[in-house]
Design an enzyme around this catalytic site. Sequence first.
Site, mmCIF file in Angstrom:
data_model
loop_
_atom_site.group_PDB
_atom_site.id
_atom_site.type_symbol
_atom_site.label_atom_id
_atom_site.label_comp_id
_atom_site.label_asym_id
_atom_site.label_seq_id
_atom_site.Cartn_x
_atom_site.Cartn_y
_atom_site.Cartn_z
ATOM 1 N N ILE A 1 12.266 70.458 78.922
ATOM 2 C CA ILE A 1 11.889 71.442 77.906
ATOM 3 C C ILE A 1 11.425 70.790 76.610
ATOM 4 O O ILE A 1 11.241 71.464 75.613
ATOM 5 C CB ILE A 1 13.033 72.429 77.633
ATOM 6 C CG1 ILE A 1 14.282 71.703 77.108
ATOM 7 C CG2 ILE A 1 13.355 73.219 78.886
ATOM 8 C CD1 ILE A 1 15.390 72.641 76.675
ATOM 9 N N GLY A 2 11.250 69.457 76.647
ATOM 10 C CA GLY A 2 10.724 68.795 75.469
ATOM 11 C C GLY A 2 11.447 67.547 75.005
ATOM 12 O O GLY A 2 10.887 66.760 74.245
ATOM 13 N N THR B 1 12.872 58.818 72.084
ATOM 14 C CA THR B 1 13.052 60.251 72.318
ATOM 15 C C THR B 1 14.410 60.722 71.808
ATOM 16 O O THR B 1 14.556 61.885 71.415
ATOM 17 C CB THR B 1 12.885 60.600 73.808
ATOM 18 O OG1 THR B 1 13.793 59.815 74.588
ATOM 19 C CG2 THR B 1 11.471 60.337 74.267
ATOM 20 N N GLN C 1 15.126 63.830 69.323
ATOM 21 C CA GLN C 1 16.133 64.858 69.559
ATOM 22 C C GLN C 1 16.947 65.125 68.292
ATOM 23 O O GLN C 1 17.189 66.275 67.913
ATOM 24 C CB GLN C 1 17.082 64.420 70.677
ATOM 25 C CG GLN C 1 16.600 64.736 72.061
ATOM 26 C CD GLN C 1 16.825 66.199 72.407
ATOM 27 O OE1 GLN C 1 16.111 67.073 71.944
ATOM 28 N NE2 GLN C 1 17.815 66.463 73.212
ATOM 29 N N LYS D 1 25.887 59.824 77.132
ATOM 30 C CA LYS D 1 26.352 61.193 76.939
ATOM 31 C C LYS D 1 25.245 61.996 76.256
ATOM 32 O O LYS D 1 24.291 61.433 75.720
ATOM 33 C CB LYS D 1 27.626 61.219 76.090
ATOM 34 C CG LYS D 1 28.783 60.460 76.708
ATOM 35 C CD LYS D 1 30.105 60.723 75.999
ATOM 36 C CE LYS D 1 30.213 60.028 74.678
ATOM 37 N NZ LYS D 1 31.593 60.106 74.123
ATOM 38 N N GLY D 2 25.377 63.315 76.266
ATOM 39 C CA GLY D 2 24.338 64.177 75.712
ATOM 40 C C GLY D 2 24.320 64.183 74.202
ATOM 41 O O GLY D 2 25.321 63.899 73.543
ATOM 42 N N GLY E 1 21.656 66.614 72.614
ATOM 43 C CA GLY E 1 20.781 67.703 72.184
ATOM 44 C C GLY E 1 21.477 68.724 71.310
ATOM 45 O O GLY E 1 20.902 69.220 70.335
ATOM 46 N N GLU E 2 22.746 69.039 71.633
ATOM 47 C CA GLU E 2 23.462 70.058 70.868
ATOM 48 C C GLU E 2 24.016 69.501 69.557
ATOM 49 O O GLU E 2 23.938 70.138 68.509
ATOM 50 C CB GLU E 2 24.608 70.656 71.700
ATOM 51 C CG GLU E 2 24.308 70.909 73.164
ATOM 52 C CD GLU E 2 23.159 71.855 73.414
ATOM 53 O OE1 GLU E 2 22.884 72.715 72.568
ATOM 54 O OE2 GLU E 2 22.534 71.748 74.487
#
Length: 719
Positions: free
Chosen positions: A465-466, A608, A612, A675-676, A678-679
């Site tokens: 999604i980007g 990237t 983010q 680990k993520g 984006g949030e």
Amino acid sequence: MKEEINTVKPSSGAGMSRIDGRLKVTGAARYSAEYNVKGLTYGVLAGSTITKGSIKSIDIKKAEAAPGVIKVITYLNAPKVPGYQNSKPDEKGPLKIFYDDKIYFNGQPIALVIADTFERALFAASLIKATYNEEAHQTDLRANISKAVTSNDGGEYKRGIADAWKTAPVKIEQEYIIPSEVHSPMELHAIIAQWDADDRLTVWDKTQGVKDAQSGIAKLFNLPEANVQVNSKFVGGAFGSALQTWPHEVAAIMAAKVIKRPVKLVLSRADMFTSVGYRPHTWQKIAIGATADGKLVGITHEAAGQTSSYDNFAEGPTGISGSLYACPNVNTTYKLVSLDVGVPTWMRGPGEATGAFALESALDEISYALNIDPIELRLKNYAETDPQNNKQFSSKYLSEAYKMGAEGIGWKDRDPKPATKTKDGWLVGYGMGGGMFGAYRGEATVRAVMMADGTLILQTAVSDIGPGTGTAMVSIASEAMGIDPKKIRFDMGDSSLPPSPTQGGSAITASVGSAVYDACKDLKEKFQQLIGNGGTDKLDYIKVLKQHNLPKLEVTTTSHGGPEQGKYAMYSWSVHFIRVNVHPATGVVKIDKVVCVADSGHIVSPKTARSQIIGGAIGGIGMALMEEVVIDHRYGKLVNNNFADYHVPVNADIPQIEALFINKPDPYINALGAKGMGEIALIGMAAAVANAVYNATGKRVRELPITPDKLIGMDADLS
């Protein structure tokens, strides 16, 4: 398995650019609405002009007679959707489009016009006239707070003594409000639906998960999953709005079935405000008590958020208050208020972003009451283990993030007394806010194929999604296989490919990235088996394939977490630092400097990852200063459903943003140590801005957005 499963060294590909960058900037990337399908027709929705009631009559004759119109579909002539027939009449759930005459919110689709051009469909849709049996509606959260019902999802939590904050020597209790906010991606939601046979369907759809879309559509239309092909090669932003199958997608599929031709349906920008969810309007009250030296005694966090009358959505904003700090006594309550509005949905940083605004603002408020630096207060209450279950964290370097961010923003220059620091006639303030979000790893399957010319093809059904998913996966494979990234092709966004999770919840790098890594490892082992034990460390893939007269070598690998997922508490962490300038006469707020620090394990794709963090920070700034859905409650109608009146940040609003990373691998979550993020890029940002504004002005704005009228209309609180 060893106790620590991380095996990957930090990537050497720090400067790797996006593999899809050229396609996007040259217009070669093809989004869901941009496919040329033979016999394509165009659909436009007509919406209800009332907010609650039922359709008395609907006149479609003029629309049907308009040039180029092929069909007009309403509840009176729509074919039955098999999945709709299985639900009970009064059962709450997703809106069933063209199912009956009931109206649940203003702008609800009441008709779909299909024509041979978009312009003709748009004109014909304007000719549809309906009369209604109108009923009294309720769209105002504040006016209906008394009707709030405890949510079945994260509604109540307690550890220790409830309301223990009341016994503390230093305490605060305040209310915080965020309005509804919409996702506002650049790309409008769009779908092209084509029936290839009576039981076989192809769609080009804006979705964050082609496998979930495939499953959802198959169930609705009673089709075998294998007979539903979902394509979503490029997605122009979604932020949670494309996590489910929405009514407009069902409408397009339904229409294509009726006219036996492909139908393209692109939502208008106004439709984007009502038809694909939003962050729900939420009221929160937080009470915090502490000892005189700053140790937290108790936190009480209450929240009430809006949902729709026909479907429930609960984002759980109070959860963060039970997890972020070491506090012995915490009790939270989360309630829902059913209103005559479209249903909300997940929006970047769901739950935690809403809750962090209240929690991190309240913590800032009590820091002033205690006369303790906000960073020092957080360190005094630093959670070394998960406060909710006492599990050891798989990794946590948040204290290092505090230090790194403080140095980056120049925290030493902050004046602890509000409304005292100025520059060139502007008030200057510093603020900070932290965030956390679960670090998840789902199951994913990747097919890896090494071709005779040395090209590595990786295939999995994940959407991008980007954030640069393809770039991250190529970076992982390049490192694992020891080959040039230019020799790697990553296929995705296709439901016929091996399954992978939906892109959401900051889980894709940890999930799909792990599968890519494991597939590459399996492929190398397969090559090693071909050459035997006498092989060299550096595999010559082309040579081995040629020696064995093989056109290619492939593996399909499924990867998932093990027992470590339950043994450790796994989270990503962030802290945001802000410096603002506020004009004392006009109340204009300018963001002067932003420093964000992410503690999210090993950074697989630095370029990237930086994007983010910057994107999330911008979203948080919009949340703090601009974004607000406005409803005229007399009519239940949105009055700012466009980009002229619904304000989002533009380049002039945003300074250079410094994105920093701890970049220490998590030893347990996966072999990558990733680990993520984006949030966490957004969680805590709105509070950081609000706290900086208070430090600059002495004015505490507890209802977002922080607009000039609010600042000039209130007195400073310097007590």
